[in-house]
Design a protein around this motif. Sequence first.
Motif, short mmCIF file in Angstrom:
data_model
loop_
_atom_site.label_atom_id
_atom_site.label_comp_id
_atom_site.label_asym_id
_atom_site.label_seq_id
_atom_site.Cartn_x
_atom_site.Cartn_y
_atom_site.Cartn_z
N UNK A 78 2.36 -0.92 17.08
CA UNK A 78 3.28 0.06 16.52
C UNK A 78 2.80 1.48 16.80
N UNK A 79 3.76 2.40 16.86
CA UNK A 79 3.41 3.82 16.99
C UNK A 79 2.67 4.26 15.73
N UNK A 80 1.82 5.27 15.89
CA UNK A 80 1.01 5.74 14.77
C UNK A 80 1.90 6.18 13.60
N UNK A 81 3.03 6.79 13.90
CA UNK A 81 3.93 7.26 12.85
C UNK A 81 4.42 6.11 11.98
N UNK A 82 4.81 4.99 12.60
CA UNK A 82 5.29 3.82 11.85
C UNK A 82 4.16 3.25 11.01
N UNK A 83 2.98 3.09 11.62
CA UNK A 83 1.83 2.55 10.90
C UNK A 83 1.51 3.40 9.67
N UNK A 84 1.41 4.73 9.86
CA UNK A 84 1.07 5.61 8.74
C UNK A 84 2.12 5.56 7.64
N UNK A 85 3.40 5.49 8.00
CA UNK A 85 4.46 5.43 6.99
C UNK A 85 4.32 4.19 6.12
N UNK A 86 4.03 3.05 6.74
CA UNK A 86 3.91 1.80 5.98
C UNK A 86 2.68 1.86 5.07
N UNK A 87 1.55 2.31 5.60
CA UNK A 87 0.33 2.37 4.79
C UNK A 87 0.53 3.34 3.62
N UNK A 88 1.11 4.50 3.89
CA UNK A 88 1.36 5.48 2.82
C UNK A 88 2.28 4.91 1.76
N UNK A 89 3.29 4.19 2.19
CA UNK A 89 4.24 3.59 1.24
C UNK A 89 3.55 2.54 0.37
N UNK A 90 2.66 1.76 0.95
CA UNK A 90 1.93 0.75 0.19
C UNK A 90 0.99 1.40 -0.83
N UNK A 91 0.42 2.55 -0.47
CA UNK A 91 -0.44 3.28 -1.40
C UNK A 91 0.39 3.85 -2.55
N UNK A 92 1.52 4.48 -2.22
CA UNK A 92 2.39 5.05 -3.24
C UNK A 92 2.97 3.97 -4.15
N UNK A 116 10.17 -12.53 7.16
CA UNK A 116 8.80 -12.51 6.64
C UNK A 116 8.81 -12.22 5.14
N UNK A 117 7.91 -12.88 4.43
CA UNK A 117 7.80 -12.64 2.98
C UNK A 117 7.36 -11.20 2.70
N UNK A 118 6.82 -10.50 3.71
CA UNK A 118 6.29 -9.15 3.49
C UNK A 118 7.31 -8.06 3.83
N UNK A 119 8.50 -8.44 4.29
CA UNK A 119 9.51 -7.43 4.63
C UNK A 119 9.89 -6.60 3.41
N UNK A 120 9.89 -7.21 2.24
CA UNK A 120 10.32 -6.50 1.02
C UNK A 120 9.36 -5.39 0.60
N UNK A 121 8.16 -5.38 1.18
CA UNK A 121 7.19 -4.33 0.84
C UNK A 121 7.31 -3.10 1.74
N UNK A 122 8.25 -3.13 2.69
CA UNK A 122 8.41 -2.02 3.63
C UNK A 122 9.28 -0.92 3.05
N UNK A 123 9.16 0.31 3.57
CA UNK A 123 10.14 1.35 3.23
C UNK A 123 11.55 0.87 3.57
N UNK A 124 12.55 1.36 2.86
CA UNK A 124 13.91 0.82 2.97
C UNK A 124 14.44 0.81 4.39
N UNK A 125 14.26 1.88 5.14
CA UNK A 125 14.82 1.93 6.49
C UNK A 125 14.13 0.96 7.43
#
Length: 535
Positions: A406-420, A520-529
């Motif tokens: 994944x592009x760094x932008x996508x990776x960072x968005x997911x990690x930040x969302x999981x932290x928030x 995937x069971x983990x899709x629900x943990x992603x940002x909405x978009x």
Amino acid sequence: MVEQRFTLETVRRKLPNSAFAFLGRFSRLTEIQARAIPVIHEGKDALVVAQAASGKTEAVMVPLTEKLLKEHTGDGLGLLYVVPTRALANDIERRVAGPLRYLSIKLVVRTGDKRTNVKKSGAKVVVTTPESLDSLLARQPDVFKTLKAIVIDEAHLLEDSVRGDQVSCLVRRLLKWHCENKPQLCAMSATVSKPHLLALKLFGAQAEVITVETRRPITVARADNVAQALAIVRSKGIKKTICFCNSRQACEDMSQVAIRLGFLPKARLFVHHASLSRRDREEVEEAMRVLFQAILFCTSTMEMGVDIGDVDCVILYGAPPSVSSFLQRIGRGCRRKQGLFCVLVPEYPSDEQDFEEIRKALEEGDLGEVRRSDPSCIVQQAFSLLFARPQGATREELFEVMGHLWAREVFDRVIDYLILSGYLVMGRRGLILASSKVMDMGEKGVVHSHIKDAVGTKVIDAATGRVLGEVANVCSKGELVVFSGRLWRVRKKTSNAVYIEAFHASFGEAPKFVPHLEESRFAEYLPADLFETTA
């Protein structure tokens, strides 16, 4: 640079031990063996691409086994062999355990069905699935220290789903944290549209791709229904047939069509799908290997490289989901012959158009687009990795494992969302930690698999107490059901089990099966978009 090729005599001279164990009964090498063995013997990482039944397993195992004998003389695990399914793990065990045993190399299988303690087993070779490997990295991380080689089998099938993303991350985790020295990396695949991209994803730029693109000629017959297809099979004197269906219910229903037609005795008619118990599935696989005349109705559970003997014909009831799936399914037939014979049967009117599109794609050499990586895997790997490393990891360390997908932008968005969202926690010195919620998920084992749990009801033979499989909880007492290709009557029903008894009648209906959940069971943990892109 001139490509190096080995003859069988060369292999016997350079790799005497493994050549005798794996190739002793053969008079010559196949094309892929002649080209792949010298590359792997030189210690290079490689992706080996060829059609089914071309000898890919031996092409990889012969040089790697010789490597183990020469370089891995101590204790500990030497070779990790990853396969897509438990059925294929059992098949690989059956095929290679004998030659390895001759060489005094112990092999064990570690899957959800066989929870072998790898550390205590004393094995030098372990065959496992992506989910079990993910679990081992958390629960027995030290067993991989001594690895000399990693093999990924049927890599094209893993690539068709998020599990392929998971495997490529697991390989990088092994190299970064678990192996004392870099192991040799090898993968095997059927023909894919862009093999170099697959090799890059799995192993990185250093992997060499060895491809043999010759295909066996395909003879195709058409039928309006399965009854017509079986008539074609009978008219040609075909002894062994496999019929692929796109659902478990279709498997059961079509098996009853064959029974009502008297196509074969019931003892030679089998069903194979994910709702059957492991014991039943393995018995079916063994029966298909040893019987001279039989027919098997199955879902994609038998689409993988499981060897079930000399199947003479493949019936496709309904169009497969992709060109690669079509090739994989018909490749199960005529494995020891030069040509392929298949019968196409539409399940729905739209299947005719789908079959035609597959035909055109094959003529044009179009094997489909490369699948985009699923961002759900960022969640899964972050949870799994941080559960395995309670001391935490930096953002850069996480990206090093996942950044190839994944592009760094996508990776960072997911990690930040999981932290928030409170699933990941920022610790001292820039370390990211798993929250207590994620640690609890890890203890339950759910962080290792993308496959959602679908809770069903056990099906039990009332006469023997044997668990036959699992269905959705919809069967009523006295109802006639078709299960495992046989007719049964529901004798009683409890809150968590249905007890059935054999019943002799002309027809019944397949029960409602526990749904196979693709997302995937983990899709629900992603940002909405990002979640919407996985749906």
